[in-house]
Design a protein around this motif. Structure first.
Motif, mmCIF file in Angstrom:
data_model
loop_
_atom_site.group_PDB
_atom_site.id
_atom_site.type_symbol
_atom_site.label_atom_id
_atom_site.label_comp_id
_atom_site.label_asym_id
_atom_site.label_seq_id
_atom_site.Cartn_x
_atom_site.Cartn_y
_atom_site.Cartn_z
ATOM 1 N N GLY A 59 0.756 7.554 9.818
ATOM 2 C CA GLY A 59 1.488 7.098 8.655
ATOM 3 C C GLY A 59 0.586 6.472 7.601
ATOM 4 O O GLY A 59 -0.637 6.382 7.759
ATOM 5 N N ILE A 60 1.212 6.033 6.504
ATOM 6 C CA ILE A 60 0.500 5.436 5.382
ATOM 7 C C ILE A 60 1.240 4.185 4.929
ATOM 8 O O ILE A 60 2.471 4.159 4.889
ATOM 9 C CB ILE A 60 0.396 6.415 4.191
ATOM 10 C CG1 ILE A 60 -0.340 7.688 4.597
ATOM 11 C CG2 ILE A 60 -0.302 5.763 2.999
ATOM 12 C CD1 ILE A 60 -0.332 8.752 3.524
ATOM 13 N N GLY A 61 0.490 3.141 4.592
ATOM 14 C CA GLY A 61 1.118 1.921 4.104
ATOM 15 C C GLY A 61 0.097 0.948 3.560
ATOM 16 O O GLY A 61 -1.019 1.339 3.186
ATOM 17 N N GLU A 62 0.491 -0.301 3.499
ATOM 18 C CA GLU A 62 -0.375 -1.357 3.002
ATOM 19 C C GLU A 62 -0.298 -2.565 3.913
ATOM 20 O O GLU A 62 0.730 -2.818 4.545
ATOM 21 C CB GLU A 62 0.022 -1.783 1.583
ATOM 22 C CG GLU A 62 -0.206 -0.742 0.519
ATOM 23 C CD GLU A 62 0.204 -1.228 -0.851
ATOM 24 O OE1 GLU A 62 -0.286 -0.656 -1.848
ATOM 25 O OE2 GLU A 62 1.025 -2.181 -0.932
ATOM 26 N N PHE A 63 -1.387 -3.303 3.965
ATOM 27 C CA PHE A 63 -1.451 -4.555 4.712
ATOM 28 C C PHE A 63 -1.847 -5.625 3.706
ATOM 29 O O PHE A 63 -2.848 -5.493 3.010
ATOM 30 C CB PHE A 63 -2.492 -4.457 5.825
ATOM 31 C CG PHE A 63 -2.186 -5.285 7.019
ATOM 32 C CD1 PHE A 63 -2.633 -6.600 7.103
ATOM 33 C CD2 PHE A 63 -1.428 -4.787 8.059
ATOM 34 C CE1 PHE A 63 -2.353 -7.375 8.203
ATOM 35 C CE2 PHE A 63 -1.143 -5.546 9.165
ATOM 36 C CZ PHE A 63 -1.603 -6.850 9.243
ATOM 37 N N ASP A 67 -3.319 -12.648 -1.671
ATOM 38 C CA ASP A 67 -3.634 -11.908 -2.888
ATOM 39 C C ASP A 67 -4.469 -10.662 -2.617
ATOM 40 O O ASP A 67 -4.931 -10.007 -3.546
ATOM 41 C CB ASP A 67 -4.376 -12.814 -3.873
ATOM 42 C CG ASP A 67 -5.653 -13.398 -3.266
ATOM 43 O OD1 ASP A 67 -5.814 -13.321 -2.039
ATOM 44 O OD2 ASP A 67 -6.473 -13.938 -4.027
ATOM 45 N N LYS A 68 -4.665 -10.308 -1.362
ATOM 46 C CA LYS A 68 -5.476 -9.150 -1.001
ATOM 47 C C LYS A 68 -4.584 -8.066 -0.402
ATOM 48 O O LYS A 68 -3.798 -8.333 0.515
ATOM 49 C CB LYS A 68 -6.553 -9.556 0.009
ATOM 50 C CG LYS A 68 -7.492 -8.433 0.409
ATOM 51 C CD LYS A 68 -8.453 -8.090 -0.707
ATOM 52 C CE LYS A 68 -9.507 -7.100 -0.255
ATOM 53 N NZ LYS A 68 -10.449 -6.752 -1.332
ATOM 54 N N VAL A 69 -4.690 -6.843 -0.926
ATOM 55 C CA VAL A 69 -3.906 -5.718 -0.428
ATOM 56 C C VAL A 69 -4.852 -4.660 0.134
ATOM 57 O O VAL A 69 -5.784 -4.222 -0.558
ATOM 58 C CB VAL A 69 -3.027 -5.100 -1.534
ATOM 59 C CG1 VAL A 69 -2.278 -3.887 -0.995
ATOM 60 C CG2 VAL A 69 -2.045 -6.130 -2.080
ATOM 61 N N HIS A 86 0.238 -12.775 6.499
ATOM 62 C CA HIS A 86 0.055 -11.344 6.263
ATOM 63 C C HIS A 86 1.392 -10.637 6.365
ATOM 64 O O HIS A 86 2.373 -11.199 6.850
ATOM 65 C CB HIS A 86 -0.921 -10.751 7.293
ATOM 66 C CG HIS A 86 -0.412 -10.856 8.701
ATOM 67 N ND1 HIS A 86 -0.536 -12.004 9.458
ATOM 68 C CD2 HIS A 86 0.230 -9.970 9.497
ATOM 69 C CE1 HIS A 86 -0.007 -11.821 10.651
ATOM 70 N NE2 HIS A 86 0.464 -10.582 10.697
ATOM 71 N N THR A 87 1.436 -9.412 5.910
ATOM 72 C CA THR A 87 2.607 -8.567 6.090
ATOM 73 C C THR A 87 2.192 -7.119 5.897
ATOM 74 O O THR A 87 1.138 -6.830 5.327
ATOM 75 C CB THR A 87 3.743 -8.928 5.107
ATOM 76 O OG1 THR A 87 4.928 -8.197 5.445
ATOM 77 C CG2 THR A 87 3.352 -8.585 3.674
ATOM 78 N N TYR A 117 -9.947 -11.832 8.358
ATOM 79 C CA TYR A 117 -9.386 -10.553 8.751
ATOM 80 C C TYR A 117 -10.452 -9.471 8.571
ATOM 81 O O TYR A 117 -11.466 -9.682 7.898
ATOM 82 C CB TYR A 117 -8.153 -10.210 7.910
ATOM 83 C CG TYR A 117 -8.455 -10.125 6.430
ATOM 84 C CD1 TYR A 117 -8.892 -8.937 5.851
ATOM 85 C CD2 TYR A 117 -8.329 -11.244 5.619
ATOM 86 C CE1 TYR A 117 -9.196 -8.859 4.510
ATOM 87 C CE2 TYR A 117 -8.626 -11.178 4.271
ATOM 88 C CZ TYR A 117 -9.055 -9.984 3.719
ATOM 89 O OH TYR A 117 -9.355 -9.916 2.388
ATOM 90 N N ALA A 118 -10.200 -8.329 9.179
ATOM 91 C CA ALA A 118 -11.126 -7.206 9.014
ATOM 92 C C ALA A 118 -10.351 -5.910 9.133
ATOM 93 O O ALA A 118 -9.327 -5.835 9.829
ATOM 94 C CB ALA A 118 -12.230 -7.253 10.066
ATOM 95 N N LEU A 119 -10.824 -4.889 8.439
ATOM 96 C CA LEU A 119 -10.230 -3.552 8.501
ATOM 97 C C LEU A 119 -11.289 -2.577 8.995
ATOM 98 O O LEU A 119 -12.354 -2.445 8.384
ATOM 99 C CB LEU A 119 -9.713 -3.134 7.125
ATOM 100 C CG LEU A 119 -9.214 -1.683 7.002
ATOM 101 C CD1 LEU A 119 -8.017 -1.444 7.923
ATOM 102 C CD2 LEU A 119 -8.851 -1.361 5.552
#
Length: 304
Positions: A59-63, A67-69, A86-87, A117-119
C-alpha cells in the motif's frame, strides 16, 4: 479500519548485539498488531510509552510526526521511539496494510541525525522480514503452547536483522519501565476514545481499583484518566475541524461528548480558543501556505 491486536506477556528479555558487537538486553514484546486501512478511517496524532516498529507490507500512505511528513510504501519500516507523537494515513485507492510491534525497554539513538524516529526500506530483504513478521502474527493469533516465548525470540531475530541491515549507527538503551495497569488504561482510551468511557470501565480494563488507577495514572502521565480522555478527543476534533465540514454538533456526537456545549467548553479550556476560531485560523493558515507554495513554484519556473 480492520485491525487485529494481540497483547503479549513475555517473561524473558531479548538478547541482541549492536553493530559494534555490544550486547543489548532488556527489551520485551508488548503487542503485535496487523491492520488494513478502510476508506472511512483517519487517525489523529498519538503516542505510546513504548517503541513501535511499523512495517508496511503493501500500500501507499504517509507517516506524520508533528511537522514532519514521511511518504511510506511497501517494505518501509518506521521506527518510533517512546512518547513521540505520530499518526499514519493511507491512499484510498491503494490502502496501507501493515504490522506494528510494540516493544518495551528499547530507546533507539539514530545517527548522524538526533531524532526520535527513522525510516528504512527493506525491499531487498523483504522475504526475510515479512516471513518473520507473518510468523509472529500467526503465533500470536493461534496461540499454541509456548507462543509468547516464540514471539519473543522472533523479536530478537527481527532486531538483529534491523541492526545488521541499517546503513547508520544505531544504539539501543534501556527505556523507563511503564506501569502496566496505567498503560492498559491509556491504550484502551487511545483505541476507544469515541465510545462511552467511565472511570469504572477503565478500572475494569486495567483490573485495579478505580481510586488506585487515578492515583497511579496521575503519577505516570501527569494527568487523570478522564482528563486524558478529554484531551484525546480534543486532539481528534482538531483533525476533524481542519479536514471535514462536520458541524460542531456532529463532531461532538462522533467523539462521545455529552453535548455540543460541553465539547466547545472543553475545547476552549484546552486550546484557549473556540472550535470555530480554531477551524477558521487553521484553514486560513493552510490557504496562505498553499498560496506561498504556488508563488514559490512560479518563481522557480521563471528562474528555470
Amino acid at each position: 479500519m480492520s485491525t487485529s491486536r494481540y497483547d503479549i506477556d513475555a517473561r524473558s528479555p531479548v538478547r541482541v548485539r549492536d553493530r559494534a558487537g555490544n550486547s543489548l538486553s532488556g527489551a520485551r514484546l508488548l503487542y503485535v498488531t496487523e491492520a488494513r486501512f478502510n476508506t472511512d478511517w483517519h487517525s489523529a496524532l498519538h503516542s505510546h510509552p513504548c517503541t513501535e516498529l511499523f512495517y508496511c507490507v503493501r500500500g501507499i500512505g504517509e507517516f506524520r510526526m508533528k511537522d514532519k511528513v514521511l511518504p511510506v510504501g511497501s517494505d518501509d519500516l518506521v521506527i518510533v521511539n517512546p512518547n513521540v507523537e505520530h499518526t499514519e494515513s493511507s491512499i484510498s485507492s491503494n490502502p496501507l496494510e501493515y504490522i506494528v510491534l510494540g516493544v518495551d525497554g528499547l530507546d533507539f539513538t539514530f545517527s548522524p541525525d538526533s531524532q526520535d524516529y527513522a525510516l528504512l526500506n527493506y525491499r531487498e530483504g523483504r522475504s526475510e522480514i515479512v516471513f518473520f513478521l507473518h510468523t509472529l502474527v500467526r503465533e500470536a493469533g493461534e496461540q499454541p503452547r509456548g507462543w509468547e516465548d516464540v514471539c519473543q525470540h522472533l523479536l530478537e531475530v527481527l532486531l538483529t536483522l534491523i541492526v545488521r541491515h541499517t546503513h547508520f549507527t544505531m544504539q539501543v538503551e534501556p527505556a523507563r519501565r511503564t506501569n502496566k495497569e496505567c498503560a492498559a488504561a491509556r491504550r484502551y482510551i487511545d483505541e476507544h476514545f469515541a465510545e462511552p468511557i467511565t472511570l469504572s470501565l477503565l478500572a475494569s480494563v486495567a483490573h485495579v481499583n478505580k481510586y488506585y488507577l487515578v492515583h497511579a495514572f496521575n503519577k505516570e502521565y501527569g494527568i487523570s484518566p478522564i482528563n486524558y480522555l478529554i484531551e484525546r478527543r480534543i486532539r481528534e476534533s482538531k483533525y476533524m475541524l481542519e479536514n471535514t465540514d462536520h458541524t460542531l454538533s456532529q463532531i461532538a456526537h462522533m467523539l462521545g461528548f455529552s453535548s455540543p456545549s460541553y465539547f466547545s467548553q472543553s475545547f476552549r479550556r484546552i486550546t484557549k480558543q473556540s472550535p470555530m476560531e480554531y477551524r477558521k485560523k487553521s484553514r486560513a493558515a493552510r490557504a496562505a501556505n498553499a498560496a506561498q507554495q504556488a508563488a514559490d513554484g512560479e518563481e522557480g519556473e521563471k528562474q528555470g
